[in-house]
Scaffold this active site. Structure first.
Site, PDB file in Angstrom:
ATOM      1  N   LYS A  63       4.585 -12.699  25.315  1.00 30.26           N
ATOM      2  CA  LYS A  63       4.986 -11.352  24.968  1.00 30.26           C
ATOM      3  C   LYS A  63       4.532 -10.365  26.103  1.00 30.26           C
ATOM      4  O   LYS A  63       3.494 -10.174  26.423  1.00 30.26           O
ATOM      5  CB  LYS A  63       4.533 -11.098  23.710  1.00 30.26           C
ATOM      6  CG  LYS A  63       4.902  -9.820  23.049  1.00 30.26           C
ATOM      7  CD  LYS A  63       4.988  -9.766  21.491  1.00 30.26           C
ATOM      8  CE  LYS A  63       3.354  -9.489  21.168  1.00 30.26           C
ATOM      9  NZ  LYS A  63       3.419  -9.214  19.624  1.00 30.26           N
ATOM     10  N   ASP A  80       2.522  -7.679   7.931  1.00 32.31           N
ATOM     11  CA  ASP A  80       3.739  -7.625   8.629  1.00 32.31           C
ATOM     12  C   ASP A  80       4.632  -9.028   8.322  1.00 32.31           C
ATOM     13  O   ASP A  80       5.043  -9.354   9.489  1.00 32.31           O
ATOM     14  CB  ASP A  80       3.930  -7.176   9.864  1.00 32.31           C
ATOM     15  CG  ASP A  80       5.277  -6.412  10.173  1.00 32.31           C
ATOM     16  OD1 ASP A  80       6.044  -6.085   9.586  1.00 32.31           O
ATOM     17  OD2 ASP A  80       5.311  -6.332  11.618  1.00 32.31           O
ATOM     18  N   VAL A 133       9.812 -11.208  24.450  1.00 33.51           N
ATOM     19  CA  VAL A 133       9.232 -12.301  24.375  1.00 33.51           C
ATOM     20  C   VAL A 133       9.875 -13.284  25.264  1.00 33.51           C
ATOM     21  O   VAL A 133      11.191 -13.508  25.229  1.00 33.51           O
ATOM     22  CB  VAL A 133       9.054 -13.227  23.182  1.00 33.51           C
ATOM     23  CG1 VAL A 133       8.390 -14.598  23.030  1.00 33.51           C
ATOM     24  CG2 VAL A 133       8.209 -12.137  22.218  1.00 33.51           C
TER      25      VAL A 133
END
Length: 692
Positions: free
Chosen positions: A226, A360, A211
């Site tokens: 990203k 996540d 990033v």
């Protein structure tokens, strides 16, 4: 349509010469720092030097369509294609297999040596660091496996958790030249035409990409860019081909693993491949933002579709602190536990209301903004909870807390853990043996890891098939509880979550939850007021609890065409409550009288005017006090307003409600008449038995 999907024409060479900054100057000039109001919240990443261009919905949709066109040829995980690709390349497969076995075998040999030398515990930190480096060298697939292990305190010791957490966003970077070339190739424009400045080095590097912080030339907004690692599809494709072969061997020869290893690997691979499509990640972020935009304490960055493709993702820059950096959070005047609680409440809504959740939630993906908001910044791995399972999860937690193990076992059908032909009766004793010990504590003392471990032991003993979504749910809450434990060793995620479960059970009209509520509150024909009181105490802690919803859901239950059995119980309970309130008030009045008046009223009877046993009097007073406490709890709710009773009165005017009202009045009259007759006949023992 062709015009809508085409990219804007690149500037002419002459125009480019006038506008282009030297590449070195563009990269070396750091983006101007944003003010406190420029990061997070509505002004995330906004430069004080530029006016903000409003986001037009129609233009945004067209830009998204262009991004989707750029990602039209993205690779999708297909086991058959992987097999066709690598079955004809035996040397490459053998070389990679040897590389993996040598790396992991060397690490395993060191662990065995440590154990033989009695150094196993002393060298944990050293070996954890070595494992982190080994997984990093083996590439993105093993980094993803390590990331999963870093959030599993039920599997890994603390030293390993801390070292493996470095895999979240502190991985080796790849050269800027390759990253910048990827950006220009994917977006079809030069860096100079898109950005005023871009950071000279990556701000963070993860398993699949890295990033940069940049400033858009057109609007001046600060963004995170990203960029995908080069050659990653080739690397993970070969690894998943090998892992899938290992899965077939596990299914065939390893008896103690009851789950389908190949199916689990396919599910994992499918999710990793989805993460490679950054346009899909952008769509995930947009969907997530739509669901949670009404929560002021949650921030989801916007996606910039004209600067997004399959391998490049551009979103608002968020100036925040990772959620496991307690000292940095407190320096901003924020409380880590408050942020974790926001994460828990948001996760509960994700899982159990919309069924779409962030799968996540490691600390690198959760940031605390200056305004105290919780920012989600990575949307590559998302999952969904089936609709039937959402209600079953709520019922399962409530059944667990209330030790209703038969109902817990039946929940596994709705959760798709068991097929309908499996008999759950042998599972009940196993649940009882574990949870009777675990539940000796109050709800506020239940440890989520303990619950997960206990369930895991039960699941291994019986023919359970745990769906992938459930494993991700356990992982999410284990991570959140682990983060909270940094700030408060006594924090318990069950205690923080239970008010939400209680609120849903009391207010949700879902048939499964209605049945669960009836099972919880009625037992052997008696209403358990203490259970209702406990639910209300917990439910009122949830800021979204609405008293009207609770009352209306109860009325709908009573008036349901299939609710005759419940109506019989309610008529009986209403009579007992009325009797308890009437006689309880009379007892209070008698107790408050002066001595001479008591003598007159009791006609000289030393036991008083009431022919009730001490046990009966105690039960009446306890029932009355509990009912009054429940009513007091309902009235104490912030959402309580006398006007909310108006729609309830309208419901009560319906024919079915009038019939029920008549039955209640009849039941009350009959019981009070029986009690009065008992008093007149002065036969407390037989009278009590007659109306019990």
């Amino acid at each position: 349509m062709a015009m809508a999907l085409s990219l804007p024409s690149p500037p002419s060479p002459a125009c480019r010469r006038r506008q282009r900054l030297p590449r070195a100057a563009l990269v070396q000039a750091p983006p101007a720092p944003a003010s406190k109001s420029d990061a997070g919240g509505d002004g995330a990443g906004r430069s004080r030097h530029y006016a903000v261009v409003p986001r037009d919905r129609a233009e945004d949709m067209q830009a998204e369509a262009r991004a989707m066109a750029r990602a039209a040829n993205v690779t999708v995980y297909t086991p058959e294609l992987l097999s066709a690709e690598y079955s004809s390349r035996p040397f490459k497969v053998a070389s990679r297999t040897a590389e993996i076995f040598m790396a992991l075998g060397a690490f395993a040999f060191k662990l065995l040596a440590d154990r033989r030398q009695g150094q196993f515990d002393r060298r944990k930190r050293q070996r954890a660091a070595e494992l982190t480096k080994t997984l990093t060298r083996l590439g993105p697939t093993f980094v993803k496996i390590g990331q999963g292990l870093s959030t599993r305190p039920d599997i890994c010791p603390q030293e390993y958790l801390e070292e493996l957490s470095e895999l979240q966003d502190a991985l080796p970077t790849f050269p800027n030249e390759k990253a910048f070339a990827c950006i220009e190739s994917e977006l079809g424009a030069s860096l100079e035409s898109m950005y005023s400045a871009i950071s000279p080095e990556p701000i963070a590097a993860a398993s699949l990409g890295q990033v940069y912080k940049a400033q858009l030339k057109q609007t001046g907004r600060f963004v995170a860019v990203k960029v995908q690692r080069p050659g990653i599809e080739e690397a993970i494709g070969l690894d998943f081909y090998l892992l899938r072969g290992l899965g077939f061997l596990v299914n065939k020869y390893v008896d103690f693993i009851s789950s389908d290893a190949v199916a689990l690997i396919d599910e994992f691979a499918k999710r990793v491949y989805q993460e490679l499509n950054y346009v899909q990640e952008g769509k995930n972020a947009r969907r997530f933002k739509k669901f949670y935009a009404d929560k002021e304490e949650v921030y989801v960055p916007d996606i910039y579709w004209d600067y997004t493709s399959a391998k490049v993702l551009t979103m608002d820059w968020v100036d925040g602190v990772k959620l496991n950096e307690q000292e940095a959070i407190e320096k901003r005047g924020l409380k880590m536990l408050n942020l974790v609680d926001i994460g828990i409440q948001c996760s509960l809504r994700q899982l159990l209301e919309y069924g779409y959740f962030h799968a996540d939630p490691h600390p690198g993906n959760l940031l605390a903004t200056r305004e105290g908001k919780l920012a989600f910044i990575d949307f590559g791995m998302m999952s969904e909870t089936p609709e039937e399972a959402r209600s079953a999860i709520i019922g399962h937690v409530v059944h667990m807390v209330n030790r209703d193990y038969d109902a817990m076992a039946r929940d596994y059908y709705a959760l798709n853990f068991l097929t309908p032909d499996v008999d759950v009766s042998p599972i009940v004793p196993a649940l009882k043996n574990f949870f009777d010990d675990a539940l000796n504590s109050t709800v506020s003392e239940l440890n989520f890891k303990t619950i997960v471990d206990g369930l895991g032991n039960v699941l291994y003993q019986y023919p359970f098939n745990v769906p992938a979504y459930y494993a991700l749910i356990l992982r999410s809450f284990t991570v959140l509880e682990g983060l909270a434990l940094y700030a408060d060793p006594n924090f318990k995620v069950i205690a923080a979550s239970y008010p939400y479960f209680a609120k849903r059970l009391l207010t949700d009209p879902n048939p499964y939850l209605r049945d669960a509520l009836i099972e919880l509150l009625f037992q052997d024909g008696r209403f358990r007021w203490n259970r209702l009181e406990d639910l209300l105490v917990q439910g009122l802690k949830d800021q979204d609890f609405i008293t009207k919803d609770a009352l209306q859901s109860v009325l709908k239950l009573l008036l349901d065409p299939n609710g005759e059995e419940l109506r019989v119980l309610v008529v009986k309970e209403a009579a007992q409550i009325t009797e308890a309130i009437v006689f309880g008030s009379m007892m209070d009045t008698y107790d408050s009288m002066p001595g001479f008046m008591k003598a007159v009223v009791s006609n000289g009877n030393t036991n008083g005017p009431f022919k009730l046993s001490d046990g009966e009097q105690a039960r009446m007073l306890e029932l009355r006090d509990t009912v009054l406490r429940v009513w007091s709890l309902l009235r104490s709710s912030d959402s309580f307003d006398p006007s909310l009773l108006q729609p309830l009165i309208q419901v009560l005017e319906e024919p079915e409600a009038r019939k029920l009202g008549g039955r209640v009045v009849g039941g009350v009259t009959q019981r009070l008449s029986a009690r009065l007759l008992q008093q007149l006949l002065r036969s407390p023992t037989t009278g009590a038995a007659a109306i019990r």
